[in-house]
Motif scaffolding. Structure first.
Motif, short mmCIF file in Angstrom:
data_model
loop_
_atom_site.label_atom_id
_atom_site.label_comp_id
_atom_site.label_asym_id
_atom_site.label_seq_id
_atom_site.Cartn_x
_atom_site.Cartn_y
_atom_site.Cartn_z
N CYS A 217 -22.83 10.82 -33.27
CA CYS A 217 -23.88 9.79 -33.31
C CYS A 217 -23.54 8.63 -32.38
CB CYS A 217 -24.07 9.29 -34.74
SG CYS A 217 -24.91 10.45 -35.85
N GLU A 218 -22.29 8.21 -32.40
CA GLU A 218 -21.88 7.11 -31.52
C GLU A 218 -22.07 7.48 -30.06
OE1 GLU A 218 -17.98 4.25 -30.66
OE2 GLU A 218 -17.96 5.67 -32.33
N ARG A 219 -21.68 8.69 -29.71
CA ARG A 219 -21.84 9.13 -28.31
C ARG A 219 -23.31 9.22 -27.93
NH1 ARG A 219 -17.99 13.48 -25.54
NH2 ARG A 219 -19.92 13.58 -24.38
N ALA A 220 -24.16 9.64 -28.87
CA ALA A 220 -25.58 9.82 -28.58
C ALA A 220 -26.36 8.52 -28.73
CB ALA A 220 -26.17 10.88 -29.51
N GLY A 221 -25.72 7.47 -29.26
CA GLY A 221 -26.41 6.21 -29.44
C GLY A 221 -27.47 6.24 -30.52
N VAL A 222 -27.21 7.01 -31.59
CA VAL A 222 -28.17 7.09 -32.69
C VAL A 222 -27.56 6.51 -33.96
CG1 VAL A 222 -29.30 9.10 -31.69
CG2 VAL A 222 -27.49 9.43 -33.38
N GLU A 223 -28.41 5.99 -34.83
CA GLU A 223 -27.97 5.40 -36.09
C GLU A 223 -27.70 6.54 -37.09
OE1 GLU A 223 -27.19 3.82 -39.56
OE2 GLU A 223 -29.18 4.77 -39.48
N PRO A 224 -26.48 6.65 -37.63
CA PRO A 224 -26.11 7.84 -38.42
C PRO A 224 -26.97 8.06 -39.66
CG PRO A 224 -24.15 6.61 -37.78
CD PRO A 224 -25.33 5.76 -37.42
N ARG A 225 -27.27 7.01 -40.41
CA ARG A 225 -28.00 7.22 -41.66
C ARG A 225 -29.42 7.71 -41.40
NH1 ARG A 225 -26.25 1.41 -44.14
NH2 ARG A 225 -24.02 1.82 -44.40
N ALA A 226 -30.09 7.07 -40.45
CA ALA A 226 -31.46 7.47 -40.13
C ALA A 226 -31.49 8.90 -39.57
CB ALA A 226 -32.08 6.50 -39.13
N ARG A 227 -30.52 9.20 -38.72
CA ARG A 227 -30.50 10.55 -38.14
C ARG A 227 -30.21 11.59 -39.20
NH1 ARG A 227 -32.86 14.03 -35.41
NH2 ARG A 227 -31.60 15.42 -34.08
N PHE A 228 -29.36 11.27 -40.15
CA PHE A 228 -29.06 12.22 -41.23
C PHE A 228 -30.32 12.52 -42.04
CE2 PHE A 228 -27.10 13.28 -45.44
CZ PHE A 228 -26.43 14.42 -45.03
N ARG A 229 -31.10 11.50 -42.34
CA ARG A 229 -32.35 11.72 -43.08
C ARG A 229 -33.32 12.57 -42.26
NH1 ARG A 229 -31.28 6.29 -44.56
NH2 ARG A 229 -32.68 5.52 -42.93
N GLU A 230 -33.37 12.34 -40.95
CA GLU A 230 -34.24 13.15 -40.09
C GLU A 230 -33.80 14.61 -40.09
OE1 GLU A 230 -35.03 9.49 -36.90
OE2 GLU A 230 -33.83 11.24 -36.31
N LEU A 231 -32.49 14.84 -40.04
CA LEU A 231 -31.99 16.21 -40.04
C LEU A 231 -32.24 16.88 -41.39
CD1 LEU A 231 -28.67 15.55 -38.12
CD2 LEU A 231 -30.56 16.97 -37.30
N LEU A 232 -32.09 16.14 -42.47
CA LEU A 232 -32.42 16.69 -43.78
C LEU A 232 -33.88 17.15 -43.82
CD1 LEU A 232 -30.79 14.30 -46.42
CD2 LEU A 232 -30.23 16.71 -46.03
#
Length: 267
Positions: A217-232
């Motif tokens: 997430c850090e390398r991709a510049g994405v917010e981990p919590r929001a991205r995790f919910r999107e992936l769920l």
């Protein structure tokens, strides 16, 4: 120096319940001795496919697996078989994380080789217990859900780290304590003791997934919590299931705010 990627590929291809753990133990020991390097590139990872598997267990849809209680020896053996099958799959999941995702930091490969070694040991412990009860791996049907998620996330290391360790494997942190209590109430301390070892070590495996998920997430510049919910939402129906083992999940790299948000949306 020999290639870690080649060793991972060999372990993935091993099919028998004797050979896959044996190849895993050999590769992990060689890696620990500094005899395998993650620097050497093969000709790119092969397209993901079913890893080596024995002829049995037969793989069926989860809804086609019979419900069995722990009260009979057969029911308990079926339960142990189901956990052993998860661990057999987990060997492949760890090795595929090594083999498929190239150019990662050295610690990434060290983490997943260690996980593969643990999962192989878990499988051999459970298989030995099955044999003590008069059964063996392959005697009951099983499902392929874990590897199906590996196939879905083969294109994306970030999604793999989110969905395999932090969703599927983390579920074991939630449900295993209750299984241990049930087994002890039935006087099966031997199986309960094995699950205690597995639970303790799986916390570290999920923590590795959390660590490398956040790295991605850090390398991709994405917010981990929001991205995790999107992936769920994209891969896993959008919600997790209660109950949560909050203590274990916190130790495995979830933070309290994240857990509270996930729990609020859980069913």
């Amino acid at each position: 120096m020999k290639s870690l990627l080649a060793a991972a590929h060999t372990s993935l291809a091993a099919a028998s319940p004797d050979d896959k753990p044996a190849r895993t133990f050999e590769a992990a020991a060689a890696f620990a001795r500094g005899e395998l390097s993650s620097d050497g590139e093969l000709d790119g990872p092969e397209p993901i496919r079913m890893p080596g598997r024995p002829a049995t267990p037969k793989l069926v849809h989860p809804r086609d697996l019979p419900k069995r209680g722990f009260g009979s020896i057969e029911g308990r053996a079926a339960f142990i078989h189901a956990v052993a099958h998860i661990e057999f799959n987990a060997i492949d999941l760890a090795w595929d994380a090594v083999y498929r995702f190239r150019g990662m930091p050295a610690q990434y490969y060290a983490d997943w080789v260690s996980v593969a070694n643990d999962e192989a040991r878990h499988f051999t412990m459970l298989r030995a217990r099955l044999r003590e009860l008069g059964y063996d791996y392959g005697d009951f049907d099983a499902h392929n859900g874990l590897w199906e998620m590996a196939e879905k996330t083969a294109h994306d290391g970030l999604a793999r780290m989110a969905l395999v360790p932090r969703v599927l494997e983390a579920r074991g942190l939630d449900v295993t304590p209750g299984m241990i209590v049930k087994l002890r109430s039935l006087g099966d301390d031997t199986t309960a003791d094995i699950l205690e070892v597995i639970l303790r070590e799986e916390v570290g495996h999920v923590a590795a997934g959390s660590r490398w998920y956040r790295w991605h997430c850090e390398r991709a510049g994405v917010e981990p919590r929001a991205r995790f919910r999107e992936l769920l939402q994209a891969y896993a129906s959008g919600v997790l299931h209660k109950p949560f083992n909050t203590e274990a999940r916190l130790a495995a790299g979830f933070d309290l705010e994240e857990l509270e948000s996930l729990l609020a949306a859980a069913d």
